[in-house]
Scaffold this motif. Sequence first.
Motif, mmCIF file in Angstrom:
data_model
loop_
_atom_site.group_PDB
_atom_site.id
_atom_site.type_symbol
_atom_site.label_atom_id
_atom_site.label_comp_id
_atom_site.label_asym_id
_atom_site.label_seq_id
_atom_site.Cartn_x
_atom_site.Cartn_y
_atom_site.Cartn_z
ATOM 1 N N PHE A 130 0.827 -1.194 0.000
ATOM 2 C CA PHE A 130 0.000 0.000 0.000
ATOM 3 C C PHE A 130 0.865 1.248 0.000
ATOM 4 O O PHE A 130 1.854 1.332 0.705
ATOM 5 C CB PHE A 130 -0.926 0.030 1.219
ATOM 6 C CG PHE A 130 -1.962 -1.042 1.191
ATOM 7 C CD1 PHE A 130 -3.090 -0.895 0.429
ATOM 8 C CD2 PHE A 130 -1.777 -2.201 1.913
ATOM 9 C CE1 PHE A 130 -4.052 -1.888 0.391
ATOM 10 C CE2 PHE A 130 -2.730 -3.203 1.886
ATOM 11 C CZ PHE A 130 -3.864 -3.052 1.119
ATOM 12 N N GLY A 131 0.465 2.233 -0.802
ATOM 13 C CA GLY A 131 1.126 3.516 -0.844
ATOM 14 C C GLY A 131 0.142 4.597 -0.447
ATOM 15 O O GLY A 131 -1.056 4.343 -0.322
ATOM 16 N N PRO A 132 0.614 5.824 -0.232
ATOM 17 C CA PRO A 132 -0.314 6.893 0.148
ATOM 18 C C PRO A 132 -1.235 7.279 -1.006
ATOM 19 O O PRO A 132 -0.832 7.254 -2.167
ATOM 20 C CB PRO A 132 0.599 8.051 0.531
ATOM 21 C CG PRO A 132 1.873 7.780 -0.168
ATOM 22 C CD PRO A 132 1.992 6.295 -0.287
ATOM 23 N N CYS A 133 -2.450 7.606 -0.684
ATOM 24 C CA CYS A 133 -3.426 8.031 -1.691
ATOM 25 C C CYS A 133 -2.971 9.367 -2.282
ATOM 26 O O CYS A 133 -2.554 10.268 -1.561
ATOM 27 C CB CYS A 133 -4.797 8.173 -1.046
ATOM 28 S SG CYS A 133 -6.083 8.776 -2.150
ATOM 29 N N ARG A 134 -3.056 9.493 -3.592
ATOM 30 C CA ARG A 134 -2.606 10.725 -4.238
ATOM 31 C C ARG A 134 -3.621 11.851 -4.122
ATOM 32 O O ARG A 134 -3.270 13.021 -4.152
ATOM 33 C CB ARG A 134 -2.328 10.447 -5.716
ATOM 34 C CG ARG A 134 -1.143 9.570 -5.910
ATOM 35 C CD ARG A 134 -0.798 9.476 -7.372
ATOM 36 N NE ARG A 134 0.101 8.355 -7.568
ATOM 37 C CZ ARG A 134 -0.056 7.437 -8.470
ATOM 38 N NH1 ARG A 134 -1.079 7.480 -9.285
ATOM 39 N NH2 ARG A 134 0.803 6.459 -8.583
ATOM 40 N N ARG A 135 -4.861 11.498 -3.988
ATOM 41 C CA ARG A 135 -5.885 12.538 -3.933
ATOM 42 C C ARG A 135 -5.898 13.269 -2.597
ATOM 43 O O ARG A 135 -6.019 14.485 -2.535
ATOM 44 C CB ARG A 135 -7.254 11.926 -4.194
ATOM 45 C CG ARG A 135 -8.339 12.956 -4.221
ATOM 46 C CD ARG A 135 -9.638 12.362 -4.648
ATOM 47 N NE ARG A 135 -10.621 13.405 -4.749
ATOM 48 C CZ ARG A 135 -11.553 13.451 -5.659
ATOM 49 N NH1 ARG A 135 -11.625 12.517 -6.553
ATOM 50 N NH2 ARG A 135 -12.409 14.428 -5.672
#
Length: 93
Positions: free
Chosen positions: A27-32
């Motif tokens: 999991f990576g950080p959400c871009r929005r």
Amino acid sequence: MTLTMLVAAAVAAYALGYSLLCFISPFGPCRRCDGTGNHISWWDKHRARTAPAAKPKRRIRKPCRRCKGTGARLRIGRRIHNHARRLHADGTR
């Protein structure tokens, strides 16, 4: 070592590093929402960038729709891996 071999080695090293990253941290950080899980309107983000002295309004209206409020998203490499694994499992049944 020729240029094509050097480029091929660099691409292979990048692919191996990215696959290792997807294995360790899928999991990576959400871009929005930048990993916060809260949707901040584009106007509030714009005001924070253009007028740093002004205190930006942090009115949280609703959770981020893209990540459903978790602040995390599944990496593209992990999605490809999950799809290939599911395709293989369905084909060998």
